[in-house]
Motif scaffolding. Sequence first.
Motif, PDB file in Angstrom:
ATOM      1  N   SER A  87      -6.416   8.052 -14.278  1.00 47.32           N
ATOM      2  CA  SER A  87      -5.144   8.774 -14.301  1.00 47.32           C
ATOM      3  C   SER A  87      -3.947   7.860 -14.494  1.00 47.32           C
ATOM      4  O   SER A  87      -2.838   8.326 -14.723  1.00 47.32           O
ATOM      5  N   GLY A 321       1.373  17.812 -10.644  1.00 45.07           N
ATOM      6  CA  GLY A 321       0.424  18.776 -11.182  1.00 45.07           C
ATOM      7  C   GLY A 321       0.340  18.719 -12.700  1.00 45.07           C
ATOM      8  O   GLY A 321      -0.752  18.769 -13.278  1.00 45.07           O
ATOM      9  N   LEU A 325      -3.031  17.602 -14.788  1.00 45.89           N
ATOM     10  CA  LEU A 325      -3.624  18.518 -15.768  1.00 45.89           C
ATOM     11  C   LEU A 325      -3.699  17.869 -17.142  1.00 45.89           C
ATOM     12  O   LEU A 325      -4.674  18.054 -17.876  1.00 45.89           O
ATOM     13  N   TRP A 326      -2.677  17.122 -17.493  1.00 46.20           N
ATOM     14  CA  TRP A 326      -2.678  16.447 -18.794  1.00 46.20           C
ATOM     15  C   TRP A 326      -3.779  15.396 -18.858  1.00 46.20           C
ATOM     16  O   TRP A 326      -4.506  15.302 -19.848  1.00 46.20           O
ATOM     17  N   ARG A 328      -6.467  15.412 -17.053  1.00 47.52           N
ATOM     18  CA  ARG A 328      -7.752  16.102 -17.000  1.00 47.52           C
ATOM     19  C   ARG A 328      -8.140  16.618 -18.380  1.00 47.52           C
ATOM     20  O   ARG A 328      -9.304  16.603 -18.767  1.00 47.52           O
ATOM     21  N   GLY A 329      -7.141  17.077 -19.151  1.00 48.84           N
ATOM     22  CA  GLY A 329      -7.444  17.561 -20.490  1.00 48.84           C
ATOM     23  C   GLY A 329      -7.928  16.471 -21.419  1.00 48.84           C
ATOM     24  O   GLY A 329      -8.646  16.739 -22.382  1.00 48.84           O
ATOM     25  N   ARG A 339     -11.196  21.438 -10.082  1.00 48.22           N
ATOM     26  CA  ARG A 339     -10.807  21.270 -11.482  1.00 48.22           C
ATOM     27  C   ARG A 339      -9.879  20.060 -11.655  1.00 48.22           C
ATOM     28  O   ARG A 339      -8.934  20.083 -12.431  1.00 48.22           O
ATOM     29  N   LEU A 341      -7.786  18.863  -9.547  1.00 47.80           N
ATOM     30  CA  LEU A 341      -6.489  19.024  -8.900  1.00 47.80           C
ATOM     31  C   LEU A 341      -6.530  18.660  -7.420  1.00 47.80           C
ATOM     32  O   LEU A 341      -5.693  19.126  -6.649  1.00 47.80           O
ATOM     33  N   VAL A 461      -6.693  25.717  -4.793  1.00 48.20           N
ATOM     34  CA  VAL A 461      -5.761  25.854  -5.920  1.00 48.20           C
ATOM     35  C   VAL A 461      -4.743  26.959  -5.634  1.00 48.20           C
ATOM     36  O   VAL A 461      -3.544  26.811  -5.922  1.00 48.20           O
TER      37      VAL A 461
END
Length: 672
Positions: A87, A321, A325-326, A328-329, A339, A341, A461
């Motif tokens: 990350s 967050g 998410l970015w 994780r994508g 997921r 998070l 979540v």
Amino acid sequence: MELRVHGVSGVGADRVLDRPDVEQVAGDRRGGFHRPRPGSSGPGGLTVEAYRWNDLPSGTAARTLSLVFLLPFMLGNLAVWMRPAGSGAGVKALCRLLALNLTLLYALTAAGVALDLVAWKCLGSSRCLAGRDWLAPLGGWSPGLRLAVLALVPVAAVALVWLPSARPPHSHGAFPAPAGGAGGDRLIAVSNWNTLPLVRRLRAIHVAAAFTALDIVLLAARAAAGLSALTVALLALAGTLLVACMALLCVPAVLERAPPGRGVDQATPAVGATAGGLTVATLGVVALDPVRWPTTAGLPGYAEIVGAMFLAQMTTLVALGALVLWRRGRDDRRPALLRGLGAVVVAALAVGLAGSLSAELVYRAAFVLNRGTVAMRPGQLAAPPTTYRWAILAFFLTAIVLVLVGGVIVLLGRAGRRRTAAAIVARDFPAPPPDAAAQLRHVEKAVVRASFTEQLAPVGVAYACLTLVGLVASVLGLMEVEPGPFAERNLGVPREAVVLVLTAGGWVIVGLVVALVVGGLFAYRTSTFRRYVGVLWDLGTFWPRAAHPFAPPSYAERAVPELARRICQLADRHDGVLLTGHSHGSVILAATVLQLPPQVLRRVALLTYGSPLTRLYSRLFPAYLGEDVLHELGDRVGWRWLNLWRDTDPIGGWIFCARRPGDPPGCAGPAG
């Protein structure tokens, strides 16, 4: 030789060794190695030894209570370890900024009670002072002198969390971790990283920021009485210091890897000394400057500062967050539990808990000053800022909605869990006798209950989303929007109903605090409490302080090096060493095996059972205990590794694939 490491059950060494008479052969009273007394050996002459570590994260009742009240700080520290793999420094910096926000909120809460409620509102009112002889002498002082004297209360509050973190823990310092780098995103970083320089730097930054926040509260009140060149200069210096503290947290590489005694180790004490000097100058200006203070309902500027703090929480949480998410994508590996998070959910939990506890503390103080009347109504003698009302309302509604969401998730997944459990039982017991029907139903229900662990991810979540909505509502306090009139005007809800909800929310928070205190007191004294409450402390204090310096110290910094040294000694004396780890003990052993030299690893085998390595740790902490680390662990021991698991276990499970005896390998390579 077999060396057993227990889990979080808190049993004695005699239970771990299954021998009635044991003795300690190494270590101390907090953690050590035990063996059966001479004359009592295991099957086939096997030598058995147990490492008992469960007293390392516990201790006296006072320390246990401190863990309860440091829970938001512990959760804030835990978030940085739960970040996704790869990350980068951005997620780490945001987690540390959120941890700093928790410290600032703590300091502002103490300032709200001492400065806003007592010094400004109560001491300025003859009605509040009536019958309170212990406060009456201060009522004749000037507002500035009252503020300067009572500012010592938030200073003492900061010292209350500062001094314990600055004292080297005796038991943890007995076996210091080897000096070295952070180890990157690997489990080896947990015990192969000398965190003392990092904790020292973080502590200096947090203390400086807390004192600076207090200075800003006092200077904002002083500025309302009329700006002067000195006030402007002090405010500018305070703002610069706060920005400098945040900037230092945004360079993780410098904080973590800078050589001790140079660079950042010179900057952080300078920031702390400057903040201390600024606080002394601010107290002098506020106390001695002969200025006519304004007459206002609340301490000038305080409500706006608190609202800005909640706004900063919301902004940082949204940025965290979005970045997670970015990242994780861009990760092509399988999605982790929550997921990816996990860091966001735990950070939201820390923020929500800290905000609700802070708001309730301020309101309980107002309740006392108002002589037992409901302090939830605006315009009362000692009514706190509007932002705190929104925080309590958001906490109560979040709790209600979360219970409803959790109930819906449980009900919707119940049929599927029952079908899965029935299939598992039918496979494991293909031809049961007729009189075993009741026992089969019992086993099936146990499998259903154990599978509920997977349902916690959507609940987590949902909580993070609700916390964010609550922070948005709290920001309405910046605009002085009252919850009652807002609900009546926009939702048609009577304002009296909102007051009732606020009161109920306050008592729910009180109940939560009481439950935490009781749980903390009994967690290490009663096996039932230990199983359900103590596990939270053991898991939370396993990870070193990497984001919040006021979090409880990590027992892994002692347990892992101590265990590694003992294994090396045993490997020299015996033909081989079998490492047996139950539950969380398997995690401790995993971190330990990564420390062992090659010549010792050749004589080591690993047996784990009830292990949460994959089911929880590799999914919640993908950056430090992902599949690659587990494969490395197997390679290091030459795949002399057996893991036992069962479907009725709510915590432990399979490591690489769900393989039963007689099944073909479920995954490729030696892991299968």
